[in-house]
Motif scaffolding. Structure first.
Motif, PDB file in Angstrom:
ATOM      1  N   GLU A 156       0.778  -0.969   0.020  1.00  0.00           N
ATOM      2  CA  GLU A 156      -0.063   0.143   0.002  1.00  0.00           C
ATOM      3  C   GLU A 156       0.297   1.249   0.145  1.00  0.00           C
ATOM      4  OE1 GLU A 156      -0.460  -2.170   1.625  1.00  0.00           O
ATOM      5  OE2 GLU A 156      -2.441  -3.180   1.758  1.00  0.00           O
ATOM      6  N   GLU A 157       2.085   1.490   0.602  1.00  0.00           N
ATOM      7  CA  GLU A 157       2.628   2.828   0.476  1.00  0.00           C
ATOM      8  C   GLU A 157       3.799   2.793  -0.165  1.00  0.00           C
ATOM      9  OE1 GLU A 157       2.272   4.491   2.968  1.00  0.00           O
ATOM     10  OE2 GLU A 157       3.261   5.726   2.290  1.00  0.00           O
ATOM     11  N   ILE A 195       2.961   1.814  -3.496  1.00  0.00           N
ATOM     12  CA  ILE A 195       1.946   2.677  -4.081  1.00  0.00           C
ATOM     13  C   ILE A 195       1.910   4.184  -4.007  1.00  0.00           C
ATOM     14  CG2 ILE A 195      -0.097   2.745  -5.195  1.00  0.00           C
ATOM     15  CD1 ILE A 195      -0.733  -0.170  -4.649  1.00  0.00           C
ATOM     16  N   ALA A 196       1.896   4.428  -2.809  1.00  0.00           N
ATOM     17  CA  ALA A 196       1.331   5.898  -2.581  1.00  0.00           C
ATOM     18  C   ALA A 196       2.386   6.512  -2.505  1.00  0.00           C
ATOM     19  CB  ALA A 196       1.003   6.026  -0.539  1.00  0.00           C
ATOM     20  N   ASN A 206       3.293   6.835  -6.438  1.00  0.00           N
ATOM     21  CA  ASN A 206       2.294   8.264  -7.016  1.00  0.00           C
ATOM     22  C   ASN A 206       2.099   9.216  -6.188  1.00  0.00           C
ATOM     23  OD1 ASN A 206      -0.387   6.625  -7.584  1.00  0.00           O
ATOM     24  ND2 ASN A 206      -2.002   7.433  -6.068  1.00  0.00           N
ATOM     25  N   TYR A 208      -3.272  17.281  -0.690  1.00  0.00           N
ATOM     26  CA  TYR A 208      -3.359  15.464  -0.402  1.00  0.00           C
ATOM     27  C   TYR A 208      -1.686  14.832   0.043  1.00  0.00           C
ATOM     28  CZ  TYR A 208      -3.083  10.333  -0.472  1.00  0.00           C
ATOM     29  OH  TYR A 208      -3.407   8.989  -0.711  1.00  0.00           O
ATOM     30  N   HIS A 256      -0.935  13.451   3.750  1.00  0.00           N
ATOM     31  CA  HIS A 256       0.162  11.468   3.292  1.00  0.00           C
ATOM     32  C   HIS A 256       0.571  11.547   4.844  1.00  0.00           C
ATOM     33  CE1 HIS A 256       2.492   8.629   1.725  1.00  0.00           C
ATOM     34  NE2 HIS A 256       1.659   8.021   2.325  1.00  0.00           N
ATOM     35  N   THR A 279      -0.300  12.032   8.051  1.00  0.00           N
ATOM     36  CA  THR A 279      -0.887  11.192   9.323  1.00  0.00           C
ATOM     37  C   THR A 279       0.267  10.135   9.378  1.00  0.00           C
ATOM     38  OG1 THR A 279      -2.638  11.478   7.397  1.00  0.00           O
ATOM     39  CG2 THR A 279      -1.962   9.170   8.305  1.00  0.00           C
ATOM     40  N   TRP A 280       1.339   9.823   8.377  1.00  0.00           N
ATOM     41  CA  TRP A 280       2.525   8.872   9.067  1.00  0.00           C
ATOM     42  C   TRP A 280       3.490   9.746  10.309  1.00  0.00           C
ATOM     43  CZ3 TRP A 280       2.675   4.510   9.375  1.00  0.00           C
ATOM     44  CH2 TRP A 280       2.263   3.607   7.565  1.00  0.00           C
ATOM     45  N   LEU A 282      -7.295  -4.413   2.063  1.00  0.00           N
ATOM     46  CA  LEU A 282      -5.538  -3.871   2.174  1.00  0.00           C
ATOM     47  C   LEU A 282      -5.811  -3.677   3.574  1.00  0.00           C
ATOM     48  CD1 LEU A 282      -5.953  -0.960   3.601  1.00  0.00           C
ATOM     49  CD2 LEU A 282      -6.171  -0.058   0.689  1.00  0.00           C
ATOM     50  N   THR A 334      -5.599   5.767   7.633  1.00  0.00           N
ATOM     51  CA  THR A 334      -4.315   5.290   7.421  1.00  0.00           C
ATOM     52  C   THR A 334      -5.303   4.659   5.761  1.00  0.00           C
ATOM     53  OG1 THR A 334      -2.669   5.532   8.773  1.00  0.00           O
ATOM     54  CG2 THR A 334      -1.789   4.541   6.568  1.00  0.00           C
ATOM     55  N   GLN A 374      -6.698   6.779   2.910  1.00  0.00           N
ATOM     56  CA  GLN A 374      -5.242   6.826   2.306  1.00  0.00           C
ATOM     57  C   GLN A 374      -4.461   5.813   1.136  1.00  0.00           C
ATOM     58  OE1 GLN A 374      -2.818   9.352   4.553  1.00  0.00           O
ATOM     59  NE2 GLN A 374      -4.350  10.710   5.251  1.00  0.00           N
ATOM     60  N   HIS A 375      -4.502   5.233   1.935  1.00  0.00           N
ATOM     61  CA  HIS A 375      -4.046   3.835   1.103  1.00  0.00           C
ATOM     62  C   HIS A 375      -5.328   2.967   0.069  1.00  0.00           C
ATOM     63  CE1 HIS A 375      -0.571   2.628   3.107  1.00  0.00           C
ATOM     64  NE2 HIS A 375      -1.252   2.508   3.809  1.00  0.00           N
ATOM     65  N   ARG A 431      -7.023   5.463  -0.999  1.00  0.00           N
ATOM     66  CA  ARG A 431      -7.385   6.441  -1.666  1.00  0.00           C
ATOM     67  C   ARG A 431      -6.405   6.170  -3.322  1.00  0.00           C
ATOM     68  NH1 ARG A 431      -3.184   9.639  -4.356  1.00  0.00           N
ATOM     69  NH2 ARG A 431      -4.501  12.468  -4.992  1.00  0.00           N
ATOM     70  N   ASP A 432      -4.782   5.565  -2.569  1.00  0.00           N
ATOM     71  CA  ASP A 432      -4.053   5.186  -3.811  1.00  0.00           C
ATOM     72  C   ASP A 432      -3.964   4.138  -4.440  1.00  0.00           C
ATOM     73  OD1 ASP A 432      -2.610   7.968  -3.611  1.00  0.00           O
ATOM     74  OD2 ASP A 432      -1.381   6.646  -1.574  1.00  0.00           O
ATOM     75  N   VAL A 433      -4.957   3.286  -3.739  1.00  0.00           N
ATOM     76  CA  VAL A 433      -4.106   1.544  -4.305  1.00  0.00           C
ATOM     77  C   VAL A 433      -5.437   1.882  -5.552  1.00  0.00           C
ATOM     78  CG1 VAL A 433      -4.599  -0.754  -4.059  1.00  0.00           C
ATOM     79  CG2 VAL A 433      -3.261   1.030  -2.583  1.00  0.00           C
ATOM     80  N   ARG A 473      -7.099   5.172  -8.719  1.00  0.00           N
ATOM     81  CA  ARG A 473      -5.921   6.343  -9.461  1.00  0.00           C
ATOM     82  C   ARG A 473      -5.905   6.359 -10.726  1.00  0.00           C
ATOM     83  NH1 ARG A 473      -0.660   3.302 -10.430  1.00  0.00           N
ATOM     84  NH2 ARG A 473      -0.079   5.317  -9.792  1.00  0.00           N
TER      85      ARG A 473
END
Lengths: 250, 111
Positions: free
Chosen positions: A34-35, A37-38, A41, A134, A138, A141-142, B45, B52, B55-56, B58-60, B63
């Motif tokens: 997941e991260e 892909i993040a 992006n 965005y 992101h 959040t982290w 996921l 989180t 957000q994930h 959204r990204d996965v 896109r």
């Protein structure tokens, strides 16, 4: 310095490209899919911004250089990104610290540039500002999750922040390039971004239970092409194809 | 058959569970493609928390402009029907329950 507008566009574009290259290094190396892909992006958004800025820079320069020429055929001293953008990924805490510090600067910058007197810049900013919003969410959040997480994640997040802090003053330091362009409403005076940046950082650090670092050893120079030792290692990898096979394309 | 893998200085064991996100809870992702449509399950996921996970997602899963809204639900909060009940629950033939004898005017749109 040559044309201030050209220099300004390269400063904006180089921040995007070099940070994107750093983030690109993380693809397939992230702790989870997941991260992975993040960050890809984030990098792609930044490359998109760089392309638009370089295309316009080539036009402004009027020597026929394309966005690819500007990305792949310039050497270290001709890049004007802030040194923050070229700093190594380190651990995930350091990557996210760098990203937070950058995003919290880039969002108000792009927001202000949507009102630029230069229509191309305001157009690029109009698209970029949504992406930057965005990106900042992101990274916040982290940073909050890691800072206010376990003892280990807190320690690493604080260490990453401490390591990146000394590259932040440069973001708010302009010279005659910004001064000239700001006077005609084209650019943003970088010092005006300090307050919104400080407000974001203050709120995030409080939520993340992190200490605001104090580091008097501030390091800049990137805006003038004087970089840290890291950019010299990024470029050969990023520009490998054009260095090994000049003029090659696929 | 087994092989001895030579060890290099600095090699370390990889914690597969941690490196695949298996240490984080699983979330089911629902995306609404456009206004007026329902949120539809698109996959799942791993993420440490709801924010989180969103957000994930959204990204996965969005896109390529697949959606305008995302719901995330912890997988453990999903209660499912029992596959063994399939006959008893779903296999009854009652065609008269289908409103097939009505013509739906075009203006109604999605129903």
């Amino acid at each position: 310095m040559s044309d201030p507008l050209l220099t300004y566009l390269l400063r904006l574009g180089d921040d995007s490209l070099i940070l994107a290259q750093r983030l690109g290094e993380l693809v397939s190396h992230q702790p989870d899919l997941e991260e992975d892909i993040a960050v890809a992006n984030l990098a792609l958004d930044l490359i998109g911004q760089a392309r638009a800025l370089y295309a316009y820079a080539g036009e402004v320069e009027g020597r026929g250089r394309t966005e690819d020429d500007l990305a792949f055929l310039r050497d270290e001293r001709e890049f004007f990104n802030a040194v923050l953008c070229e700093q190594p990924n380190g651990d995930f805490g350091q990557t996210m610290a760098r990203q937070l510090l950058f995003d919290a600067y880039r969002l108000p910058l792009m927001d202000a540039l949507t009102a630029s007197a230069d229509e191309t810049i305001s157009g690029v900013a109009g698209k970029a500002v949504k992406e930057c919003r965005y990106h900042l969410q992101h990274s916040i959040t982290w940073v909050v999750r890691l800072g206010d997480g376990t003892e280990e994640s807190h320690r690493r997040m604080q260490a990453g922040l401490d390591a990146m802090w000394r590259f932040t003053d440069e973001l708010f330091t302009g010279d005659e390039v910004e001064a000239t362009l700001a006077a005609s409403g084209i650019a943003v005076d970088p010092s005006s971004l300090r307050d919104p940046w400080e407000a974001t950082i203050k709120e995030v650090l409080a939520r993340a239970t992190l200490e605001r670092p104090v580091d008097p050893r501030q390091r800049g120079g990137g805006r003038q092409g004087m970089h840290s030792e890291h950019l010299g290692h990024i470029l050969p990898e990023m520009q490998f194809l054009q260095r090994a096979y000049p003029g090659q394309s696929w | 058959m087994s092989y001895d893998v030579p060890r290099m200085a600095g090699d370390h064991e990889v914690d597969v569970a941690a490196s695949t996100g298996a240490g984080h809870p699983l979330w089911e992702i629902f995306v609404r493609a456009s206004r007026g449509l329902n949120h539809v399950h698109v996959g799942s996921l791993h993420a440490p928390d709801a924010e989180t996970a969103t957000q994930h997602a959204r990204d996965v899963y969005t896109r390529r402009q697949e959606g305008v809204s995302i719901w995330v639900v912890k997988s453990t909060e999903i209660h499912a029907s029992d596959p063994h009940d399939e006959d008893a629950w779903f296999d009854s033939e009652k065609p008269y329950r289908h409103p097939t004898f009505y013509e739906i005017p075009d203006e109604v749109g999605h129903m």
